[in-house]
Write a protein that holds these residues in place. Structure first.
Motif, mmCIF file in Angstrom:
data_model
loop_
_atom_site.group_PDB
_atom_site.id
_atom_site.type_symbol
_atom_site.label_atom_id
_atom_site.label_comp_id
_atom_site.label_asym_id
_atom_site.label_seq_id
_atom_site.Cartn_x
_atom_site.Cartn_y
_atom_site.Cartn_z
ATOM 1 N N ARG A 101 0.806 -1.233 0.000
ATOM 2 C CA ARG A 101 0.000 0.000 0.000
ATOM 3 C C ARG A 101 0.834 1.276 0.000
ATOM 4 N NH1 ARG A 101 -2.855 -3.334 3.386
ATOM 5 N NH2 ARG A 101 -0.956 -4.543 3.258
ATOM 6 N N THR A 102 1.939 1.294 0.715
ATOM 7 C CA THR A 102 2.705 2.542 0.788
ATOM 8 C C THR A 102 3.307 2.883 -0.574
ATOM 9 O OG1 THR A 102 3.211 2.025 3.082
ATOM 10 C CG2 THR A 102 4.516 3.763 2.056
ATOM 11 N N HIS A 133 7.570 6.226 10.512
ATOM 12 C CA HIS A 133 6.799 6.061 9.283
ATOM 13 C C HIS A 133 5.791 7.229 9.287
ATOM 14 C CE1 HIS A 133 4.740 4.430 5.972
ATOM 15 N NE2 HIS A 133 4.394 3.242 6.424
ATOM 16 N N ARG A 158 7.664 1.044 13.605
ATOM 17 C CA ARG A 158 7.845 2.473 13.284
ATOM 18 C C ARG A 158 6.502 3.188 13.279
ATOM 19 N NH1 ARG A 158 10.293 -0.039 7.955
ATOM 20 N NH2 ARG A 158 8.438 -0.722 6.845
ATOM 21 N N VAL A 159 5.418 2.430 12.999
ATOM 22 C CA VAL A 159 4.066 3.016 12.996
ATOM 23 C C VAL A 159 3.718 3.468 14.420
ATOM 24 C CG1 VAL A 159 1.620 2.538 12.600
ATOM 25 C CG2 VAL A 159 3.334 1.593 11.037
ATOM 26 N N ARG A 168 0.807 -5.639 13.625
ATOM 27 C CA ARG A 168 1.266 -6.965 13.222
ATOM 28 C C ARG A 168 2.493 -7.364 14.068
ATOM 29 N NH1 ARG A 168 5.023 -8.336 9.190
ATOM 30 N NH2 ARG A 168 5.600 -6.159 8.988
ATOM 31 N N GLN A 228 5.930 -8.106 13.874
ATOM 32 C CA GLN A 228 6.863 -7.854 12.768
ATOM 33 C C GLN A 228 8.074 -8.784 12.849
ATOM 34 O OE1 GLN A 228 6.428 -3.247 12.768
ATOM 35 N NE2 GLN A 228 5.188 -4.361 14.271
ATOM 36 N N PRO A 240 -2.502 -0.720 10.274
ATOM 37 C CA PRO A 240 -1.783 -0.151 9.118
ATOM 38 C C PRO A 240 -1.667 -1.130 7.952
ATOM 39 C CG PRO A 240 -0.228 -0.780 10.855
ATOM 40 C CD PRO A 240 -1.606 -0.986 11.413
ATOM 41 N N PRO A 290 0.220 -4.790 6.466
ATOM 42 C CA PRO A 290 -0.610 -5.952 6.149
ATOM 43 C C PRO A 290 -1.080 -6.656 7.429
ATOM 44 C CG PRO A 290 1.727 -6.424 5.769
ATOM 45 C CD PRO A 290 1.645 -4.992 6.158
HETATM 46 C C1 NCD Z 1 3.581 -0.860 8.115
HETATM 47 C C2 NCD Z 1 5.064 -0.696 7.865
HETATM 48 O O1 NCD Z 1 5.581 -1.060 6.818
HETATM 49 O O2 NCD Z 1 5.687 -0.210 8.782
HETATM 50 N N1 NCD Z 1 2.827 -1.078 6.966
HETATM 51 C C3 NCD Z 1 2.514 -0.066 6.123
HETATM 52 O O3 NCD Z 1 3.290 0.815 5.818
HETATM 53 N N2 NCD Z 1 1.250 -0.046 5.675
HETATM 54 C C4 NCD Z 1 3.295 -1.833 9.181
HETATM 55 C C5 NCD Z 1 3.718 -3.262 9.024
HETATM 56 O O4 NCD Z 1 4.506 -3.624 8.153
HETATM 57 O O5 NCD Z 1 3.255 -4.074 9.842
#
Ligand code: NCD
Length: 309
Positions: free
Chosen positions: A56-57, A134, A167-168, A221, A223, A261, A263
């Motif tokens: 998505r990003t 992020h 980072r979110v 998630r 990670q 956020p 996935p």
């Molecule tokens: C996040 C990321 O990449 O930090 N995803 C995103 O940008 N939509 C969160 C994640 O990977 O779990």
């Protein structure tokens, strides 16, 4: 107007800058203006440089740039000289010589995006660096909250799950602190940094106490790509203790909304049916808000460049 040439972290933004990004993004959100190309932006070159997987990003930065009229180049890392051993800084200097206007970078190492930004003349947007920041994710989360709840202050926000590798989580903590919201983090001891209270958050190790009075539940998630050992005993037990489901939702306010956020790993950090319940879940709205926020950020950075020429 933004003060810096780059967007590297939420920490660098003032509250007013956050509000002006949100305001511009609102004009793009579900608005037919989204298909209008900006005449003054169509001579800009945007390079997307993703050293880590992204769906998505990366796609939303690509669509955002294209809708604004920029020339968007997706740098193909697997075919590039990075795979021949070129250093990150040599790559930065090569790209700098091509005079792009904006680089959108995702990198697995915290601080790598800042390092590149110091070597190039153009604007750099951090699309996620390691477990550091992020920023556009936190901004799109704010826009989603504004659209759904109607306000972005005086809220109780809970961030649940793998805080240590996220980072979110960090960008959201910085953002909500600036906006005057109360932040709670909930998760197993092994996945919450020891000194996180210093960032002004409350910590709970169980969902019953942590979710009390919460307006917004952000689910993260596990990670695993950033984990270097065993942080939880099994996914089954993790879901039982921390996975968001109808039973745990009852601990929060009845009006509480659910964010993720992506996935998403259904059945691990969140129950699949709950994630699809549009009365509570705003996960698809977050994706839509992401496009508007990225358009807003790119436009504000490019405009700043025009004015500084
Ligand atoms: C996040 C990321 O990449 O930090 N995803 C995103 O940008 N939509 C969160 C994640 O990977 O779990």
């Amino acid at each position: 107007m933004l003060e810096n040439k780059d967007l590297l972290s939420i920490n660098q933004l003032t509250k007013d800058e956050i509000l002006s990004i949100i305001k511009k993004a609102e004009s793009y959100f579900r608005n037919n203006k989204i298909t209008m190309k900006k005449k003054d932006l169509n001579r800009f070159t945007q390079i997307n440089l993703f050293f880590e997987n992204s769906t998505r990003t990366q796609v939303s930065f690509e669509i955002a740039g294209t809708l604004l009229g920029a020339n968007v180049v997706n740098f193909p890392l697997s075919n590039s000289s990075q795979s021949k051993g070129e250093t990150l800084l040599d790559l930065a200097s090569t790209l700098n010589s091509m005079n792009p206007d904006i680089l959108v970078i995702r990198h697995p190492n915290s601080g790598a995006v800042q390092l590149i930004s110091e070597k190039v003349k153009c604007s750099v947007v951090n699309a996620g660096d390691g477990n550091h920041e992020h920023p556009t994710q936190a901004l799109l989360d704010i826009l989603t909250i504004k659209k759904r709840i109607g306000k972005i202050s005086d809220l109780n926000i809970a961030i649940c799950g793998d805080i240590s590798h996220s980072r979110v989580a960090r960008s959201n903590i910085f953002c909500h602190t600036k906006l005057g919201n109360k932040i709670t983090v909930i998760g197993p001891k092994t996945l919450i940094p020891k000194d996180i209270e210093k960032l002004g958050v409350q910590v709970f190790y169980n969902m019953v106490d942590g979710l009390r009075d919460i307006d917004v539940i952000m689910v993260l998630r596990l990670q695993k790509e950033r984990m270097d050992g065993g942080y939880f005993s099994s996914e089954r037990e993790y879901f039982h203790l921390y996975g968001l489901d109808d039973r745990k939702m009852k601990y929060a306010k009845p009006s509480a909304i659910i964010m993720h956020p992506g996935p998403m790993n259904r059945g691990i950090e969140i129950d699949g049916d709950l994630a699809d319940n549009i009365d509570k879940s705003v996960i698809t709205m977050q994706v839509e808000a992401g496009l508007a926020i990225r358009m807003s950020v790119l436009e504000l950075l490019l405009k700043q460049k025009i004015e500084n020429v």
